[in-house]
Enzyme design. Structure first.
Site, PDB file in Angstrom:
ATOM      1  N   ASP A  51       0.596  -1.197   0.084  1.00 40.89           N
ATOM      2  CA  ASP A  51       0.196   0.238   0.071  1.00 40.89           C
ATOM      3  C   ASP A  51       0.945   0.984   0.099  1.00 40.89           C
ATOM      4  O   ASP A  51       0.445   1.905   0.399  1.00 40.89           O
ATOM      5  CB  ASP A  51      -0.715  -0.242   0.924  1.00 40.89           C
ATOM      6  CG  ASP A  51      -0.350  -0.180   2.081  1.00 40.89           C
ATOM      7  OD1 ASP A  51       0.681  -0.582   2.864  1.00 40.89           O
ATOM      8  OD2 ASP A  51      -0.427  -0.100   3.515  1.00 40.89           O
ATOM      9  N   HIS A 255      25.134   3.581 -18.323  1.00 41.08           N
ATOM     10  CA  HIS A 255      23.559   3.627 -17.302  1.00 41.08           C
ATOM     11  C   HIS A 255      24.133   2.897 -15.657  1.00 41.08           C
ATOM     12  O   HIS A 255      23.370   2.712 -15.598  1.00 41.08           O
ATOM     13  CB  HIS A 255      22.969   3.898 -17.578  1.00 41.08           C
ATOM     14  CG  HIS A 255      22.465   5.418 -18.922  1.00 41.08           C
ATOM     15  ND1 HIS A 255      20.908   4.666 -19.754  1.00 41.08           N
ATOM     16  CD2 HIS A 255      23.372   6.153 -18.979  1.00 41.08           C
ATOM     17  CE1 HIS A 255      21.792   6.197 -19.869  1.00 41.08           C
ATOM     18  NE2 HIS A 255      22.601   6.726 -20.264  1.00 41.08           N
ATOM     19  N   ASP A 272      27.524  11.223 -12.789  1.00 43.57           N
ATOM     20  CA  ASP A 272      26.633  11.740 -12.975  1.00 43.57           C
ATOM     21  C   ASP A 272      25.567  11.523 -12.606  1.00 43.57           C
ATOM     22  O   ASP A 272      24.882  10.461 -12.672  1.00 43.57           O
ATOM     23  CB  ASP A 272      25.898  10.797 -14.971  1.00 43.57           C
ATOM     24  CG  ASP A 272      25.376  11.074 -15.700  1.00 43.57           C
ATOM     25  OD1 ASP A 272      24.639  12.282 -14.920  1.00 43.57           O
ATOM     26  OD2 ASP A 272      25.667  11.133 -16.781  1.00 43.57           O
ATOM     27  N   ASP A 283      22.065  18.113 -14.839  1.00 41.63           N
ATOM     28  CA  ASP A 283      22.564  16.665 -15.164  1.00 41.63           C
ATOM     29  C   ASP A 283      23.735  17.489 -15.865  1.00 41.63           C
ATOM     30  O   ASP A 283      24.726  17.686 -16.187  1.00 41.63           O
ATOM     31  CB  ASP A 283      21.848  16.106 -16.413  1.00 41.63           C
ATOM     32  CG  ASP A 283      22.558  15.936 -16.937  1.00 41.63           C
ATOM     33  OD1 ASP A 283      23.491  14.303 -16.557  1.00 41.63           O
ATOM     34  OD2 ASP A 283      21.672  14.845 -18.708  1.00 41.63           O
ATOM     35  N   HIS A 363      27.930   6.886 -28.082  1.00 42.58           N
ATOM     36  CA  HIS A 363      26.870   8.024 -27.669  1.00 42.58           C
ATOM     37  C   HIS A 363      26.646   9.055 -28.475  1.00 42.58           C
ATOM     38  O   HIS A 363      27.712   9.422 -28.860  1.00 42.58           O
ATOM     39  CB  HIS A 363      26.427   7.987 -25.995  1.00 42.58           C
ATOM     40  CG  HIS A 363      27.512   8.232 -25.187  1.00 42.58           C
ATOM     41  ND1 HIS A 363      27.442  10.146 -25.336  1.00 42.58           N
ATOM     42  CD2 HIS A 363      28.524   8.541 -24.417  1.00 42.58           C
ATOM     43  CE1 HIS A 363      28.190  10.168 -24.175  1.00 42.58           C
ATOM     44  NE2 HIS A 363      28.908   9.499 -24.038  1.00 42.58           N
ATOM     45  N   HIS A 367      21.937  16.784 -25.277  1.00 39.91           N
ATOM     46  CA  HIS A 367      20.741  16.214 -25.187  1.00 39.91           C
ATOM     47  C   HIS A 367      19.352  17.629 -24.449  1.00 39.91           C
ATOM     48  O   HIS A 367      20.445  18.335 -23.936  1.00 39.91           O
ATOM     49  CB  HIS A 367      19.820  14.966 -24.396  1.00 39.91           C
ATOM     50  CG  HIS A 367      19.837  14.790 -23.366  1.00 39.91           C
ATOM     51  ND1 HIS A 367      19.405  15.515 -22.349  1.00 39.91           N
ATOM     52  CD2 HIS A 367      21.311  14.431 -22.838  1.00 39.91           C
ATOM     53  CE1 HIS A 367      20.575  15.267 -20.678  1.00 39.91           C
ATOM     54  NE2 HIS A 367      21.175  14.601 -20.888  1.00 39.91           N
ATOM     55  N   HIS A 374      15.989  14.366 -20.019  1.00 39.99           N
ATOM     56  CA  HIS A 374      15.671  14.131 -21.542  1.00 39.99           C
ATOM     57  C   HIS A 374      14.781  15.270 -21.942  1.00 39.99           C
ATOM     58  O   HIS A 374      13.576  14.564 -22.497  1.00 39.99           O
ATOM     59  CB  HIS A 374      15.914  12.887 -22.133  1.00 39.99           C
ATOM     60  CG  HIS A 374      17.628  12.492 -21.672  1.00 39.99           C
ATOM     61  ND1 HIS A 374      17.455  10.549 -21.564  1.00 39.99           N
ATOM     62  CD2 HIS A 374      18.829  12.784 -21.243  1.00 39.99           C
ATOM     63  CE1 HIS A 374      18.692   9.739 -21.254  1.00 39.99           C
ATOM     64  NE2 HIS A 374      18.996  11.044 -20.895  1.00 39.99           N
ATOM     65  N   GLU A 397      28.198  16.037 -23.547  1.00 40.08           N
ATOM     66  CA  GLU A 397      28.368  14.907 -22.240  1.00 40.08           C
ATOM     67  C   GLU A 397      29.517  14.480 -22.929  1.00 40.08           C
ATOM     68  O   GLU A 397      29.136  12.456 -22.858  1.00 40.08           O
ATOM     69  CB  GLU A 397      27.761  15.026 -21.904  1.00 40.08           C
ATOM     70  CG  GLU A 397      26.616  14.216 -22.506  1.00 40.08           C
ATOM     71  CD  GLU A 397      25.354  13.376 -21.895  1.00 40.08           C
ATOM     72  OE1 GLU A 397      26.099  12.390 -21.210  1.00 40.08           O
ATOM     73  OE2 GLU A 397      24.306  13.808 -21.675  1.00 40.08           O
ATOM     74  N   TYR A 401      35.261   5.259 -23.324  1.00 41.09           N
ATOM     75  CA  TYR A 401      34.935   4.213 -22.287  1.00 41.09           C
ATOM     76  C   TYR A 401      36.002   2.710 -22.846  1.00 41.09           C
ATOM     77  O   TYR A 401      35.930   2.406 -23.793  1.00 41.09           O
ATOM     78  CB  TYR A 401      33.809   4.018 -22.292  1.00 41.09           C
ATOM     79  CG  TYR A 401      32.984   5.174 -21.525  1.00 41.09           C
ATOM     80  CD1 TYR A 401      32.516   5.710 -20.837  1.00 41.09           C
ATOM     81  CD2 TYR A 401      32.426   6.327 -23.163  1.00 41.09           C
ATOM     82  CE1 TYR A 401      31.523   6.254 -20.875  1.00 41.09           C
ATOM     83  CE2 TYR A 401      32.036   7.184 -22.389  1.00 41.09           C
ATOM     84  CZ  TYR A 401      31.653   7.465 -21.519  1.00 41.09           C
ATOM     85  OH  TYR A 401      30.331   8.803 -21.220  1.00 41.09           O
ATOM     86  N   ARG A 421      33.411  10.978 -18.384  1.00 43.61           N
ATOM     87  CA  ARG A 421      33.129  11.842 -18.998  1.00 43.61           C
ATOM     88  C   ARG A 421      32.892  13.104 -18.293  1.00 43.61           C
ATOM     89  O   ARG A 421      32.532  13.080 -16.994  1.00 43.61           O
ATOM     90  CB  ARG A 421      31.436  10.439 -19.364  1.00 43.61           C
ATOM     91  CG  ARG A 421      30.196  11.768 -19.741  1.00 43.61           C
ATOM     92  CD  ARG A 421      29.162  11.272 -20.043  1.00 43.61           C
ATOM     93  NE  ARG A 421      28.473  10.567 -18.970  1.00 43.61           N
ATOM     94  CZ  ARG A 421      27.981   9.484 -18.815  1.00 43.61           C
ATOM     95  NH1 ARG A 421      28.724   8.282 -19.176  1.00 43.61           N
ATOM     96  NH2 ARG A 421      27.339   8.960 -17.553  1.00 43.61           N
ATOM     97  N   GLU A 423      30.354  16.569 -17.925  1.00 44.47           N
ATOM     98  CA  GLU A 423      29.307  16.823 -18.909  1.00 44.47           C
ATOM     99  C   GLU A 423      27.984  18.817 -18.263  1.00 44.47           C
ATOM    100  O   GLU A 423      28.795  18.587 -17.124  1.00 44.47           O
ATOM    101  CB  GLU A 423      28.107  15.506 -18.589  1.00 44.47           C
ATOM    102  CG  GLU A 423      26.977  16.465 -18.927  1.00 44.47           C
ATOM    103  CD  GLU A 423      25.172  15.743 -18.836  1.00 44.47           C
ATOM    104  OE1 GLU A 423      25.687  14.641 -17.728  1.00 44.47           O
ATOM    105  OE2 GLU A 423      24.721  14.940 -19.762  1.00 44.47           O
TER     106      GLU A 423
HETATM  107 MN   LIG Z   1      23.023  14.302 -20.213  1.00 36.27          MN
END
Ligand SMILES: [Mn+2]
Length: 454
Positions: A51, A255, A272, A283, A363, A367, A374, A397, A401, A421, A423
């Site tokens: 619940d 991710h 990130d 972000d 990638h 964005h 996004h 970003e 890798y 990375r 960003e």
């Molecule tokens: Mn991003």
């Protein structure tokens, strides 16, 4: 404990005014036809377990058009003799529910304080909405968000009422307003920009705290606790998306959100993470050495990514295509990897469809950013790349890798399990790129001066 961070973030900006909400509504209505009925819905609450519900977050379109945050809300607008009349369906006052779950503005509170003409209890949704539906000829609604509204719309379209048969009344088509609303949301107002800047300032402080608290042996989950604790401490609604906190080979998983590993000496950690402040996301990604000092190999990769990021940010200018930053970043990354001997192709080959760059950079470079991390907005309207305009916000970003665990490519030994990375959140202005997240350090020297100092 976080007083200094809070001070660095600065005072809270103004919330979106009712005048601005009404101006947004008018900009949308001006694109509709007089016999349209606009319906904006929000998701139902969803169950986490037994619940207990997930914390409720309304649809960004609902928040954008009227700022109403509670569940069981439907926003409508129809044209009456040249004027658009707005109605918000809301949860009614209910003492027992309010004792358990919190106070409700109710119908009266909604009309008094929100940018709407009328409010109606959600209990009367079926009757009231059906009445509105019969009178319109086009229903302007995004289906698939509120199943109850979808059902009413479906019934009305299919009905063979006497009025429809005899007089041709009733809705004959459904159109999705997303394209219109998304175009509005893509261009941020000054008030929105200040909210986004505040969101980015908080996220920058969270990364600074995480850097300061990074030492060999710290848990990814402990850095997650610091970041998300600071988000709450700074009065945000929390993370805008699940924080990615990966050390060592986890930094090479784009991710990764398990965040249950220990950070070891000699590894790079990639974080990130961004927050949502008054409905607006930040972000930010940073990558740093767990022990506070980049190895030679780590510094080589880091500097290539940073150079690529700076080149990409420089492309965030009015009139450039949305993919100019991506193209600039890819070029600098490929040049760097050729220079250090990771890629044995020439530049054009490396960038091409059979090029090796995609082995290490798989990638996109950014964005749209806004109410959604996004954010909405078509990148290629009419199959032409979108040109940057003032008020658009995009992330930049790039990354590299080197997953030594990957069976599909041969990872160079020297760079094994380095994942980098970087960003930032960039606002397009007539004076060039404005980096909303520039409180967050990113040069090698500035990062090394900070890591492990807590
Ligand atoms: Mn991003």
């Amino acid at each position: 404990m976080w007083g200094e961070s809070l001070e660095a973030v600065g005072p809270e900006p103004a919330k979106i005014s009712n005048e601005e909400f009404i101006a947004r509504q008018q900009r949308l209505f001006s694109q509709l036809r007089p016999n349209d009925l606009l319906i904006v819905t929000a998701p139902h609450e969803s169950t986490r377990s037994n619940d207990v519900h997930y914390p409720y977050r309304s649809s960004s379109d609902m928040l954008y058009l009227c700022g109403w945050q509670d569940p069981e809300a439907v926003f409508t607008a129809y044209n009456d003799d040249g004027n658009w009349i707005t109605t918000l369906f809301v949860q009614p006052k209910d003492i027992l529910q309010e004792i358990w779950e919190g106070r409700r503005p109710g119908v009266e509170g909604a009309v008094k304080d929100w940018p709407i003409d009328n409010a109606v209890s959600h209990e009367d949704l079926e009757d009231s909405l059906s009445e509105m539906l019969v009178k319109c000829s086009r229903i302007v609604v995004k289906l698939g968000v509120d199943s109850v509204v979808d059902g009413l719309v479906d019934n009305e379209i299919k009905s063979n009422s006497r009025d429809r048969q005899k007089f041709g009344l009733g809705p004959v088509s459904i159109i999705d307003p997303s394209r219109m609303i998304n175009e509005l949301r893509l261009r941020k107002s000054n008030a929105e920009i200040e909210l986004m800047r505040h969101s980015a300032k908080i996220a920058a402080q969270a990364h600074i705290q995480a850097m300061a608290n990074t030492k060999p042996g710290v848990g990814e989950w402990q850095l997650e606790g610091i970041i998300e604790g600071l988000f709450k401490y700074c009065k945000t609604s929390g993370s805008a998306y699940p924080s990615i906190i990966g050390s060592g080979e986890n930094a090479t998983i784009l991710h990764y959100t398990v965040n249950d590993d220990t950070c070891d000496d000699g590894e790079v950690i990639l974080i990130d993470a961004g927050c949502e402040y008054n409905g607006y996301a930040s972000d930010i990604t940073r990558s740093w050495p767990v022990n506070g000092k980049f190895s030679e190999a780590q510094a080589e990769i880091y500097q290539i990514v940073l150079d690529a990021q700076l080149a990409a940010i420089d492309q965030c200018r009015v009139g450039n295509t949305y993919d100019a930053p991506h193209n600039a970043a890819r070029r600098v990354l490929a040049e760097g990897l050729i220079r250090i001997g990771v890629i044995a192709q020439d530049l054009e080959e490396a960038l091409g469809p059979d090029g090796d760059l995609k082995n290490w950079y798989m990638h996109n470079t950014g964005h749209w950013l806004g109410m959604d991390v996004h954010d909405v907005g078509v990148y290629r309207p009419d199959d032409e790349p979108r040109l940057f305009e003032e008020g658009m916000v995009i992330t930049v970003e790039p990354g590299l890798y080197f997953g030594a665990w990957r069976p599909d490519v041969e990872c160079p030994e020297r760079y094994a399990n380095i994942g980098i990375r970087i960003e930032d959140d960039v606002l397009i202005t007539k004076d060039g790129p404005d980096v909303l997240s520039d409180d967050c350090p990113k040069t090698i020297a500035n990062i090394e001066a900070l890591v492990g100092t807590a």
